[in-house]
Scaffold this motif. Structure first.
Motif, PDB file in Angstrom:
ATOM      1  N   UNK A 168       8.937 -15.461  19.415  1.00 49.45           N
ATOM      2  CA  UNK A 168       9.275 -15.632  20.836  1.00 49.45           C
ATOM      3  C   UNK A 168       9.322 -17.089  21.259  1.00 49.45           C
ATOM      4  N   UNK A 169       8.359 -17.869  20.777  1.00 48.37           N
ATOM      5  CA  UNK A 169       8.164 -19.207  21.334  1.00 48.37           C
ATOM      6  C   UNK A 169       8.269 -20.344  20.320  1.00 48.37           C
ATOM      7  N   UNK A 170       8.176 -20.033  19.054  1.00 49.98           N
ATOM      8  CA  UNK A 170       8.243 -21.073  18.042  1.00 49.98           C
ATOM      9  C   UNK A 170       6.916 -21.714  17.711  1.00 49.98           C
ATOM     10  N   UNK A 171       5.927 -21.562  18.573  1.00 48.91           N
ATOM     11  CA  UNK A 171       4.607 -22.137  18.349  1.00 48.91           C
ATOM     12  C   UNK A 171       3.695 -21.839  19.520  1.00 48.91           C
ATOM     13  N   UNK A 172       2.460 -22.339  19.447  1.00 51.07           N
ATOM     14  CA  UNK A 172       1.496 -22.174  20.540  1.00 51.07           C
ATOM     15  C   UNK A 172       0.853 -23.525  20.833  1.00 51.07           C
ATOM     16  N   UNK A 173       0.301 -23.631  22.039  1.00 48.20           N
ATOM     17  CA  UNK A 173      -0.307 -24.900  22.468  1.00 48.20           C
ATOM     18  C   UNK A 173      -1.814 -24.817  22.665  1.00 48.20           C
ATOM     19  N   UNK A 174      -2.302 -23.649  23.082  1.00 47.40           N
ATOM     20  CA  UNK A 174      -3.737 -23.487  23.339  1.00 47.40           C
ATOM     21  C   UNK A 174      -4.174 -22.119  22.836  1.00 47.40           C
ATOM     22  N   UNK A 175      -5.251 -22.100  22.047  1.00 49.90           N
ATOM     23  CA  UNK A 175      -5.852 -20.839  21.609  1.00 49.90           C
ATOM     24  C   UNK A 175      -7.348 -20.903  21.884  1.00 49.90           C
ATOM     25  N   UNK A 176      -7.858 -19.893  22.563  1.00 51.72           N
ATOM     26  CA  UNK A 176      -9.298 -19.713  22.738  1.00 51.72           C
ATOM     27  C   UNK A 176      -9.718 -18.473  21.969  1.00 51.72           C
TER      28      UNK A 176
END
Length: 276
Positions: free
Chosen positions: A80-88
């Motif tokens: 969907x997005x190609x990557x992520x920026x923040x994971x908790x």
């Protein structure tokens, strides 16, 4: 600018829900925050109950105890997005004073520990420049809470596989009763939290140079004592901060520039808690 993507596990209540709400307000309307939990109905109810404004909040079912759950969700978000920026990483199985450690330790380790290492394996490869991966642990996650004879079980581990092996050995010792005759603490939360922090440290040792060059922070965080029903089973938390108040300090690590001294460490109130 590419819209940002954030993910919070164990987010249908308590600190996880507060982190989702805080991230939604911190990020822009072009961004997306994923609120995850293992029960679809509770996930939908939590999303519907959040106030409007800020980033879009989407619900996703994720049971971190599912051996393939984190990897499947990571694949969907990558598409969907190609990557992520923040994971908790906030998913946790709670334990009460009346629970028999031998009866609950297998599920406890599956959620809290193996769930953490699965999440780390699945989502750290998706982190974009400037990303944050923060594992919610506690101040119990330091070696000072473990007998010195057991320090080498978790100190200096170089891979998530090694961490999983040590957690499994502790789990098995609790299950068969041998832990009670040894140096292991009776409170299962202590070795479990140490295992979580050890996992962060092991992966951080592999990724440190590249992550810091890209402005990425990988760390464990301690939100401190909170006024929650689970904590109230163990301690007097009547004067403790609410989950929303505790989330404020944790969320500062998302907005602040990366401090290299915090990378791979356990952080509480912006300060590093010594591992040893």
């Amino acid at each position: 600018m590419t819209p940002k993507v954030a993910l919070v596990t164990g987010a249908t209540q308590g600190l996880g829900l507060a982190l989702v709400e805080g991230l939604a307000q911190q990020l822009s309307t072009e961004d997306t925050v994923y609120l995850t939990g293992r029960d679809a109905e509770r996930v939908a109810q939590a999303v519907d109950a959040l106030p409007g404004g800020g980033a879009r909040v989407r619900g996703e079912v994720l049971d971190v105890a599912d051996p393939h759950g984190s990897a499947r969700l990571a694949e969907r978000l990558a598409d969907r997005h190609g990557g992520v920026d923040v994971v908790f990483g906030n998913a946790v199985m709670r334990v009460g004073p009346d629970d028999d450690p031998r009866a609950i330790v297998e599920e406890y380790a599956e959620v809290n520990n193996f769930g953490t290492t699965r999440l780390l394996r699945a989502f750290t490869p998706l982190l974009r420049d400037g990303g944050r991966f923060l594992v919610v642990a506690s101040s119990f996650g330091t070696l000072r809470h473990l007998a010195p004879a057991l320090h080498d079980r978790f100190d200096g581990l170089s891979s998530l596989d090694e961490v999983d092996k040590q957690v499994a050995a502790w789990r098995d010792a609790v299950k068969d009763g041998t832990a009670r005759a040894g140096d292991w603490p009776g409170f299962v939360n202590i070795p479990s939290k140490i295992g979580q922090v050890a996992a962060v440290r092991a992966l951080a040792a592999q990724r440190r140079d590249d992550d810091l060059a890209r402005g990425i922070l990988l760390a464990a965080v301690c939100p401190g004592m909170m006024n929650t029903p689970t904590s109230a089973m163990w301690w007097d938390v009547s004067d403790a901060p609410s989950p929303a108040q505790a989330a404020e300090t944790v969320l500062e690590l998302v907005s602040r520039p990366v401090d290299p001294g915090q990378y791979g460490e356990l952080i509480r109130d912006g300060a590093v808690l010594p591992w040893k």
